[in-house]
Write an enzyme that holds these catalytic residues in place. Structure first.
Site, PDB file in Angstrom:
ATOM      1  N   SER A 106       0.845  -1.177   0.000  1.00  0.00           N
ATOM      2  CA  SER A 106       0.000   0.000   0.000  1.00  0.00           C
ATOM      3  C   SER A 106       0.897   1.249   0.000  1.00  0.00           C
ATOM      4  CB  SER A 106      -0.872  -0.014   1.254  1.00  0.00           C
ATOM      5  OG  SER A 106      -1.580   1.181   1.319  1.00  0.00           O
ATOM      6  N   GLY A 107       0.631   2.131  -0.930  1.00  0.00           N
ATOM      7  CA  GLY A 107       1.419   3.366  -1.010  1.00  0.00           C
ATOM      8  C   GLY A 107       2.641   3.230  -1.900  1.00  0.00           C
ATOM      9  N   THR A 111      -1.749   2.616  -7.977  1.00  0.00           N
ATOM     10  CA  THR A 111      -2.837   3.358  -8.624  1.00  0.00           C
ATOM     11  C   THR A 111      -2.275   4.404  -9.584  1.00  0.00           C
ATOM     12  OG1 THR A 111      -4.128   3.018  -6.644  1.00  0.00           O
ATOM     13  CG2 THR A 111      -4.924   4.685  -8.164  1.00  0.00           C
ATOM     14  N   ASN A 156      -0.999   5.567   3.183  1.00  0.00           N
ATOM     15  CA  ASN A 156      -1.183   6.228   1.891  1.00  0.00           C
ATOM     16  C   ASN A 156      -2.367   7.189   1.994  1.00  0.00           C
ATOM     17  OD1 ASN A 156      -1.504   6.932  -0.751  1.00  0.00           O
ATOM     18  ND2 ASN A 156      -1.833   4.856  -1.524  1.00  0.00           N
ATOM     19  N   SER A 159      -5.274   5.849  -0.469  1.00  0.00           N
ATOM     20  CA  SER A 159      -5.176   4.397  -0.549  1.00  0.00           C
ATOM     21  C   SER A 159      -6.441   3.799  -1.167  1.00  0.00           C
ATOM     22  CB  SER A 159      -4.956   3.852   0.863  1.00  0.00           C
ATOM     23  OG  SER A 159      -4.811   2.468   0.791  1.00  0.00           O
ATOM     24  N   SER A 160      -6.217   2.894  -2.114  1.00  0.00           N
ATOM     25  CA  SER A 160      -7.373   2.248  -2.739  1.00  0.00           C
ATOM     26  C   SER A 160      -7.931   1.255  -1.731  1.00  0.00           C
ATOM     27  CB  SER A 160      -6.948   1.507  -4.002  1.00  0.00           C
ATOM     28  OG  SER A 160      -6.103   2.317  -4.774  1.00  0.00           O
ATOM     29  N   GLY A 386      -2.740  -3.054  -1.983  1.00  0.00           N
ATOM     30  CA  GLY A 386      -1.441  -3.691  -1.760  1.00  0.00           C
ATOM     31  C   GLY A 386      -1.404  -4.490  -0.470  1.00  0.00           C
ATOM     32  N   GLU A 388      -0.797  -5.547   3.120  1.00  0.00           N
ATOM     33  CA  GLU A 388      -0.896  -4.656   4.270  1.00  0.00           C
ATOM     34  C   GLU A 388      -0.522  -5.365   5.571  1.00  0.00           C
ATOM     35  OE1 GLU A 388      -4.860  -3.183   4.266  1.00  0.00           O
ATOM     36  OE2 GLU A 388      -4.405  -1.555   2.883  1.00  0.00           O
TER      37      GLU A 388
HETATM   38  N1  LIG Z   1       5.165   7.969 -10.223  1.00  0.00           N
HETATM   39  C1  LIG Z   1       4.905   8.746  -9.180  1.00  0.00           C
HETATM   40  N2  LIG Z   1       5.334   9.999  -9.160  1.00  0.00           N
HETATM   41  C2  LIG Z   1       5.072  10.810  -8.140  1.00  0.00           C
HETATM   42  N3  LIG Z   1       4.387  10.433  -7.055  1.00  0.00           N
HETATM   43  C3  LIG Z   1       3.926   9.185  -6.990  1.00  0.00           C
HETATM   44  C4  LIG Z   1       4.150   8.253  -8.050  1.00  0.00           C
HETATM   45  N4  LIG Z   1       3.582   7.111  -7.734  1.00  0.00           N
HETATM   46  C5  LIG Z   1       3.014   7.310  -6.518  1.00  0.00           C
HETATM   47  N5  LIG Z   1       3.218   8.530  -6.072  1.00  0.00           N
HETATM   48  C6  LIG Z   1       2.779   9.104  -4.787  1.00  0.00           C
HETATM   49  O1  LIG Z   1       2.516   8.049  -3.938  1.00  0.00           O
HETATM   50  C7  LIG Z   1       1.180   8.108  -3.468  1.00  0.00           C
HETATM   51  C8  LIG Z   1       0.623   6.718  -3.312  1.00  0.00           C
HETATM   52  O2  LIG Z   1       0.508   6.116  -4.549  1.00  0.00           O
HETATM   53  P1  LIG Z   1      -0.718   5.146  -4.881  1.00  0.00           P
HETATM   54  O3  LIG Z   1      -1.983   5.686  -4.379  1.00  0.00           O
HETATM   55  O4  LIG Z   1      -0.611   4.853  -6.305  1.00  0.00           O
HETATM   56  O5  LIG Z   1      -0.311   3.870  -4.073  1.00  0.00           O
HETATM   57  P2  LIG Z   1      -0.987   2.446  -4.097  1.00  0.00           P
HETATM   58  O6  LIG Z   1       0.096   1.502  -4.430  1.00  0.00           O
HETATM   59  O7  LIG Z   1      -2.117   2.482  -5.031  1.00  0.00           O
HETATM   60  O8  LIG Z   1      -1.463   2.255  -2.673  1.00  0.00           O
HETATM   61  P3  LIG Z   1      -2.734   1.493  -2.150  1.00  0.00           P
HETATM   62  O9  LIG Z   1      -2.454   0.059  -2.226  1.00  0.00           O
HETATM   63  O10 LIG Z   1      -2.873   1.958  -0.766  1.00  0.00           O
HETATM   64  O11 LIG Z   1      -3.840   1.923  -2.991  1.00  0.00           O
HETATM   65  C9  LIG Z   1       0.434   8.913  -4.478  1.00  0.00           C
HETATM   66  O12 LIG Z   1      -0.647   9.576  -3.883  1.00  0.00           O
HETATM   67  C10 LIG Z   1       1.489   9.883  -4.957  1.00  0.00           C
HETATM   68  O13 LIG Z   1       1.556  10.980  -4.081  1.00  0.00           O
HETATM   69 MG   LIG Z   2      -4.049   2.346  -4.909  1.00  0.00          MG
END
Ligand SMILES: Nc1ncnc2c1ncn2[C@@H]1O[C@H](COP(=O)(O)OP(=O)(O)OP(=O)(O)O)[C@@H](O)[C@H]1O
Ligand SMILES: [Mg+2]
Length: 1045
Positions: A106-107, A111, A156, A159-160, A386, A388
């Site tokens: 997660s994070g 997404t 996050n 977070s999704s 992701g 957790e």
């Molecule tokens: N390529 C990137 N460039 C800049 N910032 C990023 C990038 N990827 C992720 N981030 C930062 O990281 C944060 C978390 O990313 P994201 O929401 O995609 O995580 P996740 O893997 O989907 O987590 P979760 O499993 O909790 O949903 C985003 O809100 C953004 O601020």
């Molecule tokens: Mg996500």
């Protein structure tokens, strides 16, 4: 070139397959170094590792999209766009369904990665009104689903809280047609409860912050987050997140997707209901029976909820505070305790929200669904929550981690296990690579006979007292010896002291780490039961959307069958997902979280190392290093590349394997690059594959050109032949037409000529009958009559025949003027001729002499006009009659021309003496009158010239030639009364005798030659002179004056 160099940079290789030496440390260091340089993407072959930078990077610009468009995956710097491009092109050009598996904690950035992939594909596929609409709808599904399905967690901020798998369908041209979104297990417990520092789903905060006063009033909401029990009070706002702006974005996105305003309102109303349910307070009351009961403490909120959904508040209150239990045939209404009441309330709120979320996904799917009948290929993008590990992990974490375990299993199966098994199956020489196979963990959870989920279901369905303790005991019994299962009991049994394992907990050694789950709530969450009274109350509401969410509330459809448990449903949907993913060509994006604090560019090696380990990156690199990048069945391989060799193109007669061998032998790749399996060809490095693909593209272009060429040639030829045939037909018809026209013209012309000729003939034959002739004839006749009359008249009135008479009648008509003139001259000449004919010779001689005189003297000498009247008698002396002149007559004989008396001027004195002058045809004789004897006889040839005056005198000087014998005394000066006749006759005689004209001078001054010398004679006009006779006076010896009148 730059990209290749970057990839070969030893300190930060872009492809970990090139890592040397390959150790966990070097791998970690490389990732760290690359991260430090802001190179967040790294490859392992075609797997992309993405390390979350936690800050915006300038590598997602439209220019970058262009850079990666149609790129060679291995020729550009590692980027998520490269894998997106590769997947998209494989889908479009190789006709293979693709899936992009994005995994990570997660994070870690899953997404974000999925959004980048989607936006890249949207940017590179073609444009058009319809296509752009589909693209927009697909892209805009993200903000809507994120608003309702994402929340801030400790890990996050976005977070999704649900799993999302999106299938995007493309047509054969690579244009998006639409898609289908599947959602997995929304973390609905978050609605009613979340840990400190986290938030509920974004939509609640967005609605309160961004909803207009009117909207909030309509939804009966207050802007204040503190007011709502379900919203955690201390963290309403998020730094860097503008909820109000996001609400607007969500609303815009809904509009783009195609939500009607009524749908949006209904959606928000139901959302408001969920929020308000949290504020429904229950209080305890005691029934008369002494039983504890509960009732709604503050009816205001309940009233508002019921107003929103069109329901009687009493119905809802009853449903919240009591429960109908069916026992055999009886229906008993039991009251609920306050905790039971709250349980029911929260269950209702969770159910409404999760069902609303399902409805939302379905609604989006309706908008983006592909129209039936279109042929398509599919690209799936999986963005699931992701892995957790929390302080306190419940049922949700268990489910989420199970799902991640399954995804890891796919990865292992596809990249590690299956790959290696395939080498063995295909008979390729292969040194096995050790890797951790997580099937054992998956089995522990999902085994339908003895898995954790099966046990949980069993407990839920089991009659009797059911609680988590019995469930845990069962697990402890079942997995007592399982390597990946621990609990206080099993540890005790193993005599291991583990303080980190509290009671009512079990621990599973997941691929990504050990997670301790608290069984509290497992049964209840798995059962996911909602009191039937509540669902029936919801169904009774007039709110169409809300009512549709609770179909089981319909009393007609009451079923005693228990609905499938949450665990069962999830397992089934994960199984479907796995099946779906297995059927596609996988592309991996493995996200790594660099630190726990969401700090920009901070790299915590321990944290990353743990992820490297559980993601199996080392094994991945190893298998990659010794493995082959590409494999394909001989048939499709030959089919795809057979055009690269003339031996296999266009048809290969032998076996497919032989064909592939012949083909590759011809292309002369290094032997270590290729391996021939039993059914498949293996290509070691992607470079070779790309080379192959490049050659194919070039060859295809050549072949396309060839086909085009031949086709164009054929088309032109057939067109030419057709044109030629047509041209022949046209020209034949045209010539025919021309000849016909010409013939027609000629025929017409012949007819015209004939008509003219005949007409002419006929006219000529009949001309005399024509009036037009008459006028000419009349004219002619009149003309002739006039001429006749003129001539006859003229004949009758001819003028006298006398020659001097020149009278002539004038022409009576003008047209006769010329003729009249001519006739006049003819008549005159005729008259003259007549006159001449009747002349005697003497007369004729006389006239000739007169004529000669006129030629000599006319207008030159004053004497001449007087002489005209006088006839030239010639013989003035009467020689024949007078005997006195007998002698002279004898001298003259028959040759006499003229005989006259003249006066001779004395040369010396100027006095005159008479003399007789005889002119014969040969001589000029001067004789004395008395003696009548010739005194001087001059031969005519002696005469040189004669000089006379201008006046009317008879003076003449006869100049003799110097050689003459006759005139010894010199020139003679004579005075004659018949000067004109004398000179004329002298001239004529001289002409006749010597054929020479007389040289005659008519002058006022002339010179004479005398014996004594020359004398200048000057003629002087003077009154002294006699009327006829001039007076000569000698002036000196050499001058003489002749006075004339
Ligand atoms: N390529 C990137 N460039 C800049 N910032 C990023 C990038 N990827 C992720 N981030 C930062 O990281 C944060 C978390 O990313 P994201 O929401 O995609 O995580 P996740 O893997 O989907 O987590 P979760 O499993 O909790 O949903 C985003 O809100 C953004 O601020
Ligand atoms: Mg996500």
């Amino acid at each position: 070139m730059e990209a290749t160099n970057a990839r070969l940079d030893a300190a930060a290789v872009g492809d970990l397959v090139l890592l040397d030496p390959l150790t966990e440390e070097s791998l970690l260091q490389t990732l760290q170094e690359r991260f430090r340089r802001s190179h967040i993407y790294t490859y392992i072959g075609n797997v992309v590792i993405s390390v979350n930078p936690y800050r915006p990077l300038p590598i997602y610009t439209p220019e970058k999209v262009q850079e990666y468009r149609n790129c060679n995956f291995f020729a550009v710097t590692p980027h998520i766009y490269a894998i997106a491009d590769d997947a998209y092109r494989s889908l479009r050009d190789r006709d293979r369904d693709q899936c992009i598996l994005i995994t990570g904690e997660s994070g870690a950035g899953k997404t974000e990665a999925s959004k980048l992939v989607m936006s890249y594909v949207a940017a590179v596929c073609s444009r058009g009104e319809e296509v752009d609409k589909v693209k927009e709808q697909l892209l805009q599904s993200n903000p809507v689903l994120e608003a309702f399905g994402n929340a801030k967690t400790v890990r996050n901020d976005n977070s999704s809280r649900f799993g999302k798998y999106m299938d995007v369908a493309f047509d054969f041209k690579g244009e998006p047609l639409g898609g289908v979104i599947s959602n997995y297990l929304l973390e609905k417990s978050r609605i009613v409860q979340h840990v400190k520092g986290e938030r509920n789903f974004h939509i609640f905060y967005q609605l309160l912050a961004g909803g207009s006063a009117q909207l909030l009033q309509q939804l009966k909401l207050r802007q204040d987050c503190w007011h709502y029990g379900y919203l955690n009070h201390e963290s309403a706002g998020l730094p860097g997140v503008d909820d109000a702006a996001n609400f607007r974005a969500t609303q815009d996105a809904m509009r783009v997707i195609g939500f009607s305003p009524a749908e949006v309102t209904a959606l928000l109303e139901v959302t408001a209901v969920v929020l308000k349910l949290g504020n429904v307070q229950l209080s305890s009351s005691h029934r008369a029976s002494g039983m504890e009961a509960c009732s709604v403490a503050e009816p205001q909120e309940l009233q508002e909820i019921c107003d929103l959904i069109g329901l009687d508040p009493g119905t809802l209150e009853r449903a919240l505070c009591s429960r109908t239990v069916k026992a055999r045939d009886e229906t008993v209404l039991t009251t609920l305790s306050v905790p039971q009441g709250y349980y029911g309330r929260d269950a209702l709120a969770k159910n409404i929200y999760s069902r609303l979320f399902d409805w939302l996904v379905n609604r989006i799917n309706t908008s983006i669904q592909v129209k039936p009948g279109k042929q398509r290929k599919v690209m799936g993008v999986l963005d699931i929550y992701g892995f957790e590990i929390f302080q306190d992990n419940g049922f949700e974490q268990f489910i989420i981690n199970y799902c991640n375990e399954k995804l890891q299993q796919i990865f292992i199966l596809m990249t590690l296990k299956e790959e290696q098994e395939e080498y063995v199956r295909e008979g390729i020489r292969w040194t096995p690579v050790e890797f951790f196979d997580n099937s054992i963990i998956c089995n522990l959870i999902e085994n339908s006979k003895g898995g954790v989920l099966a046990m949980l279901d069993e407990e839920c369905l089991r009659p009797g007292v059911v609680n988590e303790d019995t469930f845990l005991t069962k697990l402890n019994q079942l997995f007592a010896g399982h390597k990946h299962y621990e609990s206080k009991e099993t540890q005790n049994a193993r005599r291991v002291m583990d303080a980190s394992l509290p009671p009512r907990c079990f621990r599973i050694h997941h691929y990504a780490g050990k997670v301790t789950y608290n069984v509290t709530g497992f049964i209840e969450k798995n059962n996911d039961l909602l009191f039937r009274d509540l669902s029936q109350a919801m169904w009774a509401a007039r709110h169409t959307l809300l009512r549709s969410l609770f179909p089981e509330g319909d009393p007609q459809k009451v079923s005693l069958k228990l609905p499938p448990t949450a665990g069962f449903q999830f397992k089934a949907s994960v199984a479907t997902l796995m099946k779906n993913l297995y059927s596609k060509n996988p592309n991996y994006i493995r996200c790594i979280k660099p630190n726990e604090t969401k700090a920009a560019m901070r790299f915590t090696p321990e944290l990353v190392l743990a992820q490297i380990r559980y993601l199996g990156l080392m094994e991945n690199v190893r298998v990659r290093r010794v493995g082959y990048a590409f494999r394909q069945l001989y048939g499709p391989f030959l089919q795809r590349y057979k055009m690269l060799s003339p031996r296999t193109w266009p048809r290969w007669a032998g076996s497919e394997r032989q064909g592939a061998e012949v083909l590759l032998a011809e292309l002369a790749f290094p032997a270590e690059e290729l391996a021939f399996g039993h059914t498949k060809i293996f290509i070691r490095s992607p470079r070779t594959l790309f080379d192959l693909e490049r050659r194919r593209q070039e060859r295809v272009a050549e072949l396309a050109t060839l086909i085009q060429k031949i086709f164009r040639g054929w088309r032109c030829r057939t067109r030419y032949q057709l044109m030629r045939k047509s041209q022949i037909i046209i020209s034949a018809w045209f010539r025919g037409h021309m000849q016909k026209n010409k013939y027609e013209r000629m025929k017409r012309s012949a007819l015209v000529i004939q008509a003219y000729a005949r007409g002419w003939q006929v006219r000529r034959a009949y001309r005399r009958y024509f009036r037009s002739e008459a006028s000419a004839r009349l004219g002619n006749f009149i003309y002739r009559r006039l001429v006749q009359k003129f001539l006859v008249g003229l004949g009758r009135n001819l003028p006298p025949l006398s020659v001097p008479d020149r009278t002539w009648p004038p022409a009576p008509y003008k047209f006769l003027a010329d003729a009249n003139q001519e006739l006049r001259s003819i008549f005159y000449r005729w008259k003259c001729k007549k006159y001449r004919e009747q002349l005697t010779p003497q007369r004729r001689a006389l006239l000739r002499a007169k004529l000669c005189a006129s030629e000599l003297f006319k207008d030159k000498k004053t004497l001449y006009p007087k002489s005209l009247q006088e006839p030239f008698r010639g013989e003035y002396l009467g020689l024949t009659q007078n005997p006195k002149y007998q002698k002279l007559h004898a001298v003259a004989k028959d040759k006499l021309v003229m005989a006259d008396t003249v006066r001779k001027v004395n040369r010396a004195s100027g006095k005159t003496v008479p003399r007789l002058l005889l002119l014969t045809t040969e001589h000029l004789v001067l004789a004395d009158p008395k003696a009548a004897q010739p005194k001087t006889v001059l031969s005519l040839s002696d005469i040189h010239s004669v000089s006379v005056t201008r006046f009317s005198d008879g003076f003449l000087a006869l100049h003799l030639k110097e050689t003459s014998t006759g005139g010894a005394k010199g020139d003679f000066l004579l005075v004659s009364d018949h000067l004109i006749e004398l000179v004329t006759r002298l001239h004529q005689t001289l002409m006749d005798a010597t054929a020479q004209a007389l040289s005659l001078h008519i002058a006022d001054q002339f010179s004479t030659r005398f014996q004594k010398g020359n004398v200048a004679v000057t003629v002087v006009e003077s009154a002294k002179a006699g009327s006829d006779v001039p007076v000569c006076r000698k002036r000196g010896s050499h001058k003489m004056e002749v006075l004339v009148h």
